[in-house]
Design a protein around this motif. Structure first.
Motif, short mmCIF file in Angstrom:
data_model
loop_
_atom_site.label_atom_id
_atom_site.label_comp_id
_atom_site.label_asym_id
_atom_site.label_seq_id
_atom_site.Cartn_x
_atom_site.Cartn_y
_atom_site.Cartn_z
N PRO A 295 0.82 -1.21 0.00
CA PRO A 295 0.00 0.00 0.00
C PRO A 295 0.86 1.26 0.00
N ASP A 296 0.23 2.38 -0.32
CA ASP A 296 1.01 3.62 -0.36
C ASP A 296 0.68 4.51 0.83
N GLU A 297 1.45 5.58 0.93
CA GLU A 297 1.27 6.53 2.02
C GLU A 297 1.70 7.91 1.51
N ALA A 298 1.26 8.95 2.20
CA ALA A 298 1.63 10.31 1.78
C ALA A 298 2.83 10.76 2.60
N VAL A 299 3.83 11.35 1.94
CA VAL A 299 4.97 11.92 2.68
C VAL A 299 5.24 13.31 2.12
N ALA B 40 7.83 19.45 -7.33
CA ALA B 40 7.72 20.78 -6.72
C ALA B 40 7.06 21.75 -7.69
N ALA B 41 7.51 21.75 -8.93
CA ALA B 41 6.95 22.69 -9.92
C ALA B 41 5.46 22.46 -10.10
N CYS B 42 5.02 21.22 -9.93
CA CYS B 42 3.60 20.90 -10.11
C CYS B 42 2.80 21.09 -8.82
N GLY B 43 3.45 21.50 -7.74
CA GLY B 43 2.72 21.81 -6.52
C GLY B 43 2.52 20.64 -5.58
N TYR B 44 3.27 19.56 -5.76
CA TYR B 44 3.13 18.41 -4.87
C TYR B 44 3.97 18.59 -3.60
N ALA B 45 3.43 19.32 -2.63
CA ALA B 45 4.13 19.48 -1.35
C ALA B 45 4.13 18.15 -0.60
N GLU B 46 3.15 17.31 -0.91
CA GLU B 46 3.08 15.93 -0.40
C GLU B 46 2.97 15.00 -1.60
N VAL B 47 3.62 13.86 -1.52
CA VAL B 47 3.49 12.91 -2.63
C VAL B 47 3.11 11.55 -2.06
N ARG B 48 2.43 10.79 -2.87
CA ARG B 48 2.08 9.43 -2.47
C ARG B 48 3.18 8.48 -2.92
N VAL B 49 3.70 7.73 -1.97
CA VAL B 49 4.79 6.79 -2.26
C VAL B 49 4.41 5.42 -1.72
N THR B 50 4.98 4.40 -2.33
CA THR B 50 4.72 3.04 -1.84
C THR B 50 5.44 2.87 -0.51
N TRP C 152 12.83 11.69 -1.00
CA TRP C 152 14.03 11.25 -1.72
C TRP C 152 14.27 9.76 -1.53
N GLY C 153 14.49 9.06 -2.64
CA GLY C 153 14.76 7.62 -2.57
C GLY C 153 13.51 6.76 -2.45
N ARG C 154 12.36 7.40 -2.24
CA ARG C 154 11.11 6.64 -2.16
C ARG C 154 10.60 6.37 -3.58
N THR C 155 9.55 5.57 -3.67
CA THR C 155 9.01 5.17 -4.97
C THR C 155 7.61 5.74 -5.14
N LEU C 156 7.41 6.52 -6.18
CA LEU C 156 6.10 7.08 -6.48
C LEU C 156 5.08 5.96 -6.63
N SER C 157 3.89 6.16 -6.06
CA SER C 157 2.84 5.14 -6.21
C SER C 157 1.76 5.61 -7.17
N GLN C 158 1.95 6.77 -7.75
CA GLN C 158 0.92 7.30 -8.66
C GLN C 158 1.60 7.91 -9.89
N ASP C 159 0.89 7.90 -10.99
CA ASP C 159 1.35 8.64 -12.16
C ASP C 159 1.14 10.13 -11.90
N ILE C 160 2.04 10.94 -12.42
CA ILE C 160 1.91 12.39 -12.25
C ILE C 160 1.75 13.02 -13.65
N ALA D 251 4.09 5.78 -11.78
CA ALA D 251 4.13 4.95 -10.57
C ALA D 251 5.29 3.98 -10.69
N GLY D 252 6.03 3.80 -9.61
CA GLY D 252 7.19 2.90 -9.64
C GLY D 252 8.49 3.63 -9.86
N GLN D 253 8.43 4.93 -10.15
CA GLN D 253 9.65 5.70 -10.42
C GLN D 253 10.27 6.13 -9.09
N ARG D 254 11.59 5.95 -8.98
CA ARG D 254 12.31 6.36 -7.78
C ARG D 254 12.43 7.88 -7.77
#
Lengths: 418, 418
Positions: free
Chosen positions: B31-35, B179-189, B41-49, B166-169
């Motif tokens: 499952p994913d979580e928001a950070v 940051a440019a897209c405004g993701y102050a929080e991102v969902r990561v696996t 850094w070093g985490r894995t995106l769980s969503q397409d952006i 999703a899946g990108q480190r």
């Protein structure tokens, strides 16, 4: 600050190597500290490690079987099998208590310690065992080479062997060797603290909604990630508008608490280029303010109270290249590493035509591919200094010298690993 | 537990690919979580952006200069310079308040927002300014191409563009785009929690002094480092002697709290090979216990209460190879990545003769070198499964197929990036 100083925009462009040389003169390795091995992953060893004892530290069996004297089996054959008395069973981790004499053997497990007198291990599959009156015997029907299945003391690592060197990053293999040598604590170079100050009245915080004429600050998160990639610690100082007094005040407050201070933005020649003013203000000793390269030509370095200040371009692509050419090698030197790692630059075939004519050396964000034993590097896209999206996926910079005409696909170019 | 079961040592060897296929069937992305982006850094995106807005989000000046209408300058020449009224000065970050009409211009900084009516920026160096009665004028002595020095809305990134998957480190480039897209929080696996249990009565803790027949536990620190390399979280369960009941009890206590449990040691066929017994005990469903490869042939996988248990060899080299072939790809799959990354295997020239004849596929720890546009891979030393020191510096595994004779230096082999 004086906006009208006559030589405000007069700059002398250095070659990148010359600028690096000047910068590195101001950098020494940081002090070291002790950390538990469990916390040492990704850190940099600050000391050479020599083997404190041989490895293996005892004569070790490489097989499950029987520890024997090879000379006892010289005559063994299917027609004339030889039987030995089993005097002990030696699990791994338990020292044998009895020496092997003529006609004797001990059962031994993989990793077990060979008993005195034995010199060879016969694998279990080559033996049969039986009970005879009050003792057990093992029967072997062929001779075996003396020493087989025995790892002698020091056969992997002799005592005193130089195993790891100061400046080496601690990964899996280093962790295994340090553990085997008994380093529950290791001395590592302190992580450089790298402060980041973003300048520009156009900058929004990441969480802020878009507004006319504004963009979100993407350089600070990018620099923080690059700093972590180097094994250093980012310290975010936030962002200031185009106000040299405010910027200088934050720099004055922070420079004492970090090992190097980075800024992004404000280094070109516009009326509001705040860092140009900061860098001309009292106490700042300029090292260079122009590099004969693209992108990143206004990359600037200075010292302030003994600390380095590197002013990177505000354009993300130029900021990225400036970091890799000047800041990353500086951080490596602080971490007792070489500024440029062995094999960091390499020759590769250009993955597509490069049409642009250059008056300056260019560093192009690119991706390495290995195909059928050859190395290819292909630009990740347009290399305009303003672009962010070509940073994603870039694992090298192609160095393109000044050119009067373009380069064809396949041309051998120099690239730098990131 | 029954030491006398007849098929205790009977094993069916699978090809590595078949074993991987079986293992991967038991793994789903976590499952994913928001950070906060600063911790991503070093985490894995769980969503397409996808780009939430175009970039740049406004018409942006690429230069310091004057925003003009190109049509006003069509006739400009050194002989016939054209003067325009300066109606405003636009710093970056400030929206212009006045539209440019015929015969008008506004001073604009790099990164500034173009005023309505203007379509082009003339660089400062091509202009002269003067004061006329109650207003300022700018004089330009050549025509300029319409649109020059203007970055149009969306010219870097159109709204809706697929930027990250999703899946990108999350590294430097990803951080900048988020940051440019405004993701102050991102969902990561969520990071996989990987428990490590070391088995073997011969094992000392790292801090313990050497003793006869004993070695220090080097596999647990090595595995912990490899797990961190994968972006997962090691959980150290300590070490147990060769006692299957004790080992099983620790595994039962811990398997519920981790995503995968690794053991090292005790998987071969000696009397005291503890994991062989654990894996034959009730509730454990064996997936495979032999791989047709060297080193690491006894690498074993099983499930227990829905969790995976991978029993790696106690030999450091075999443990390392087993981790890279089976555990690392499993962790990537848990992290929503592909088990094997694109370009993970590659062809390269063998850096020195390989003399050994193999009945099985071998995986040799090696180092990649790029020389004059070609790729070379050279074993880091003797590839005996027991050796630790050849793990240091290894960045790939050379895959050597079963061979009747050796391979000469220069031969094209397959290698796997680590």
């Amino acid at each position: 600050m004086d906006h009208n100083q006559p030589d405000r925009f007069r700059r002398h462009a250095l070659q990148p190597e010359e600028a690096q040389r000047i910068l590195f003169e101001y950098i020494s390795p940081l002090p070291d500290e002790a950390v538990p091995l469990a916390d040492a992953w990704g850190r940099t060893l600050s000391q050479d490690i020599n083997a404190p004892h041989p490895f293996p530290p005892f004569r070790r069996s490489g097989m499950d079987g029987f520890a024997v004297r090879a000379q006892d089996l010289l005559e063994a054959s299917p027609q004339m099998p030889i039987s030995l008395d089993i005097i002990e069973s030696i699990p791994s981790g338990v020292a044998p208590t009895r020496a092997i004499g003529p006609g004797q053997a001990s059962r031994i497990m993989t990793g077990g310690m060979l008993p005195d007198g034995s010199d060879t291990v016969v694998m279990l599959e080559m033996t049969t065992t039986a009970e005879r009156e009050e003792h057990s015997i093992v029967t072997i029907s062929r001779s075996v080479p003396k020493g087989i299945n025995v790892a002698d003391i020091g056969c992997e690592i002799e005592q005193g062997t130089h195993l790891l060197h100061a400046g080496q990053r601690i990964g899996a293999g280093e962790s295994a060797l340090l553990a085997a040598c008994g380093y529950a604590e290791v001395r590592v170079t302190r992580r450089p603290r790298v402060a980041i100050l973003s300048t520009g009245s156009e900058l929004l915080e990441i969480h802020e909604p878009l507004a006319p004429a504004k963009i979100r600050n993407s350089n600070a998160p990018m620099l923080a990630a690059l700093i972590k990639d180097c094994g250093a610690e980012p310290v975010l100082l936030g962002q200031v508008p185009d106000d040299a007094v405010k910027a200088r005040s934050i720099i004055d407050e922070s420079i004492g608490t970090c090992d190097i201070l980075l800024t992004s933005g404000g280094v070109s020649v516009g009326d509001y280029d705040v860092m140009v003013d900061v860098l001309a203000s009292p106490g700042v000793e300029l090292l260079f303010n122009k590099i004969a390269m693209r992108p990143g030509s206004p990359t600037t370095a200075a010292t302030l109270r003994g600390k380095l200040l590197v002013a990177l371009s505000g354009n993300p692509g130029a900021c990225f290249v400036g970091f890799h050419l000047f800041v990353a090698p500086a951080l490596r030197k602080m971490l007792s590493q070489q500024p440029f790692t062995a094999n960091q630059s390499f020759k590769a075939h250009l993955g597509k035509d490069f049409a642009k004519v250059n008056a300056y050396r260019r560093y192009i964000r690119a991706r390495t591919e290995l195909k059928d034993g050859t190395v290819w590097v292909t630009p990740t896209g347009d290399d305009k200094s303003s672009l962010m999206k070509t940073i994603v996926g870039a694992d090298c910079l192609i160095e393109i010298p000044p050119l009067k005409e373009g380069l064809a696909k396949g041309h051998l170019v120099t690239a730098w690993k990131l």
